[in-house]
Motif scaffolding. Structure first.
Motif, PDB file in Angstrom:
ATOM      1  N   GLU A 197      -6.598   3.512   1.281  1.00 39.16           N
ATOM      2  CA  GLU A 197      -5.705   3.271   0.228  1.00 39.16           C
ATOM      3  C   GLU A 197      -4.550   4.237   0.199  1.00 39.16           C
ATOM      4  OE1 GLU A 197      -8.425   3.584  -3.153  1.00 39.16           O
ATOM      5  OE2 GLU A 197      -8.750   1.398  -3.265  1.00 39.16           O
ATOM      6  N   ASN A 198      -4.721   5.447   0.640  1.00 42.60           N
ATOM      7  CA  ASN A 198      -3.782   6.443   0.707  1.00 42.60           C
ATOM      8  C   ASN A 198      -2.702   6.115   1.911  1.00 42.60           C
ATOM      9  OD1 ASN A 198      -4.403   8.219  -1.434  1.00 42.60           O
ATOM     10  ND2 ASN A 198      -5.450   9.494  -0.089  1.00 42.60           N
TER      11      ASN A 198
ATOM     12  N   THR B 105      -0.698   2.917   0.883  1.00 35.54           N
ATOM     13  CA  THR B 105       0.317   3.189   0.078  1.00 35.54           C
ATOM     14  C   THR B 105       1.491   3.766   0.623  1.00 35.54           C
ATOM     15  OG1 THR B 105      -1.050   3.185  -1.707  1.00 35.54           O
ATOM     16  CG2 THR B 105       0.798   4.544  -2.095  1.00 35.54           C
TER      17      THR B 105
ATOM     18  N   GLU C  18       5.217   2.469   1.115  1.00 34.48           N
ATOM     19  CA  GLU C  18       6.470   3.229   0.594  1.00 34.48           C
ATOM     20  C   GLU C  18       7.391   3.516   1.786  1.00 34.48           C
ATOM     21  OE1 GLU C  18       4.432   6.565  -1.072  1.00 34.48           O
ATOM     22  OE2 GLU C  18       4.268   5.847  -2.995  1.00 34.48           O
TER      23      GLU C  18
ATOM     24  N   ASN D 274       2.948  -5.251  -2.031  1.00 33.51           N
ATOM     25  CA  ASN D 274       2.394  -5.347  -0.485  1.00 33.51           C
ATOM     26  C   ASN D 274       2.680  -6.747   0.248  1.00 33.51           C
ATOM     27  OD1 ASN D 274       0.730  -4.805   1.409  1.00 33.51           O
ATOM     28  ND2 ASN D 274      -1.273  -4.701   0.226  1.00 33.51           N
TER      29      ASN D 274
END
Length: 188
Positions: free
Chosen positions: A5-6, A9, A13, A53
């Motif tokens: 998930e990191n 993300t 970004e 997303n």
């Protein structure tokens, strides 16, 4: 938040920052780029802010509207002769199938190294890539049904194929979880 998930993300970004940078450098408004990419202004704004997303198809549309390839928007830039990449999950559907970008060339038209997992019965329908784009595929587990134009081939673990991906094509896992490695070579 999990490591995957990191990474997702961070990818979203980074993608947003790169889209905004290239749009502004090109002297385009959000509306101009949205129109060229066939997206709503709201969607493009959310992508630039890192709050959406986008699908692979959407990122491809933006890349083409900016005159670059997918890797130029999605891969961390590096001028180093040796760059280690973090795997980045770029696509996941509700069923759990996913596509992970492992590495991409630093030059325009550089190769992209992907790992795909399709769950049983799942399918991914792709839009045509720019003319001259090719993919090399290696099935590492399961069975992959690869379709392009009116031709369909079944690849089992250990089999490989070359695909001219400048046409609509699809991947499907008919019966079991299927994993494959995909190397995309955009047209130069």
């Amino acid at each position: 938040m999990s490591t995957d998930e990191n990474r997702s993300t961070a990818f979203i970004e980074r993608l947003g920052r790169e889209v905004r940078r290239r749009r502004q450098t090109g002297g385009m408004t959000v509306q101009t780029l949205a129109d060229r990419a066939g997206l709503s202004r709201r969607m493009l704004t959310q992508i630039e802010q890192g709050t959406a997303n986008p699908s692979l198809v959407t990122v491809d549309k933006i890349a083409h509207a900016l005159g670059v390839d997918f890797a130029a928007l999605s891969a961390p830039s590096s001028s180093e002769p040796l760059a280690v990449s973090e795997p980045t999950e770029v696509w996941r559907n509700d069923a759990g199938s996913r596509a992970v970008l492992h590495a991409a060339g630093s030059r325009r038209g550089g190769a992209e190294l992907w790992e795909w997992t399709l769950l049983p019965g799942d399918r991914y329908d792709a839009e045509p890539d720019p003319p001259g784009t090719e993919e090399l595929l290696l099935v590492t587990a399961g069975t992959l049904l690869l379709t392009a134009d009116d031709q369909a081939v079944t690849l089992t673990a250990g089999m490989s194929a070359r695909l001219a991906s400048d046409r609509a094509y699809s991947y499907a896992a008919p019966a079991a979880e299927t994993t494959f490695t995909r190397v995309v070579q955009p047209a130069t």
